[in-house]
Design a protein around this motif. Sequence first.
Motif, PDB file in Angstrom:
ATOM      1  N   GLU A  40     -14.446  -0.416 -13.409  1.00 54.54           N
ATOM      2  CA  GLU A  40     -13.336  -0.232 -12.364  1.00 54.54           C
ATOM      3  C   GLU A  40     -13.102   1.236 -12.438  1.00 54.54           C
ATOM      4  O   GLU A  40     -12.908   1.973 -11.338  1.00 54.54           O
ATOM      5  CB  GLU A  40     -12.143  -0.946 -12.779  1.00 54.54           C
ATOM      6  N   ARG A  41     -12.973   1.921 -13.487  1.00 53.59           N
ATOM      7  CA  ARG A  41     -12.708   3.402 -13.719  1.00 53.59           C
ATOM      8  C   ARG A  41     -13.814   4.062 -13.075  1.00 53.59           C
ATOM      9  O   ARG A  41     -13.592   5.014 -12.363  1.00 53.59           O
ATOM     10  CB  ARG A  41     -12.282   3.553 -15.175  1.00 53.59           C
ATOM     11  N   ARG A  53      -7.844  11.435 -14.576  1.00 55.64           N
ATOM     12  CA  ARG A  53      -7.101  12.078 -15.627  1.00 55.64           C
ATOM     13  C   ARG A  53      -6.795  11.159 -16.705  1.00 55.64           C
ATOM     14  O   ARG A  53      -6.909  10.050 -16.502  1.00 55.64           O
ATOM     15  CB  ARG A  53      -6.098  12.711 -15.102  1.00 55.64           C
ATOM     16  N   GLY A  54      -6.359  11.803 -17.742  1.00 53.99           N
ATOM     17  CA  GLY A  54      -6.132  10.903 -19.219  1.00 53.99           C
ATOM     18  C   GLY A  54      -7.346  10.640 -19.943  1.00 53.99           C
ATOM     19  O   GLY A  54      -8.432  10.814 -19.657  1.00 53.99           O
ATOM     20  N   ARG A  55      -6.992   9.925 -21.128  1.00 55.14           N
ATOM     21  CA  ARG A  55      -8.050   9.392 -21.921  1.00 55.14           C
ATOM     22  C   ARG A  55      -8.926   8.449 -21.454  1.00 55.14           C
ATOM     23  O   ARG A  55      -8.321   7.332 -20.690  1.00 55.14           O
ATOM     24  CB  ARG A  55      -7.098   9.104 -23.316  1.00 55.14           C
ATOM     25  N   LYS A  56     -10.064   8.272 -21.958  1.00 57.98           N
ATOM     26  CA  LYS A  56     -10.980   7.346 -21.704  1.00 57.98           C
ATOM     27  C   LYS A  56     -10.720   6.147 -22.649  1.00 57.98           C
ATOM     28  O   LYS A  56     -10.115   6.263 -23.631  1.00 57.98           O
ATOM     29  CB  LYS A  56     -12.318   7.584 -21.722  1.00 57.98           C
TER      30      LYS A  56
END
Length: 139
Positions: A40-41, A53-56
């Motif tokens: 989905e990401r 953005r943000g951590r995986k």
Amino acid sequence: MVSMMFSFEMNLTPYTDHLIPPLDAVDAARQAEYDAHLAERAAKEQAAGKKLRGRKPKPPAEKAPKTNPPKANTTDPESRMMPIRNGWVQGYNAQAVATESQIIIACDVTQDTGDTAQLTPMIAAANRELVSSAVNSLQ
């Protein structure tokens, strides 16, 4: 007084397998959830044309478990963890109905942690006992 220590090993797996669900199924479900989240990401990044953005997200093997692993009491599987003043104890909840002269007329042992739900059943049990013993007065 003589003190003796005994040590023995016993394979309890055949007796405890039915108490704790297989953890492989739980791990497989967490891995499938992680893979779906990554897909989905990746689809969102593809649609936006840039990285999110943000951590995986971390793989399930690196994450701390969301809950404590399930435990089972192999000697008494019907007992429950009961809250006490200073923590927890594995056991039961006992209720008793007594007269003013402290004669027990009804008692029961349950797995429920709370006492409030036991009031009505205990009153009914006390009434049944008094009727069956043909007691007209408790004095």
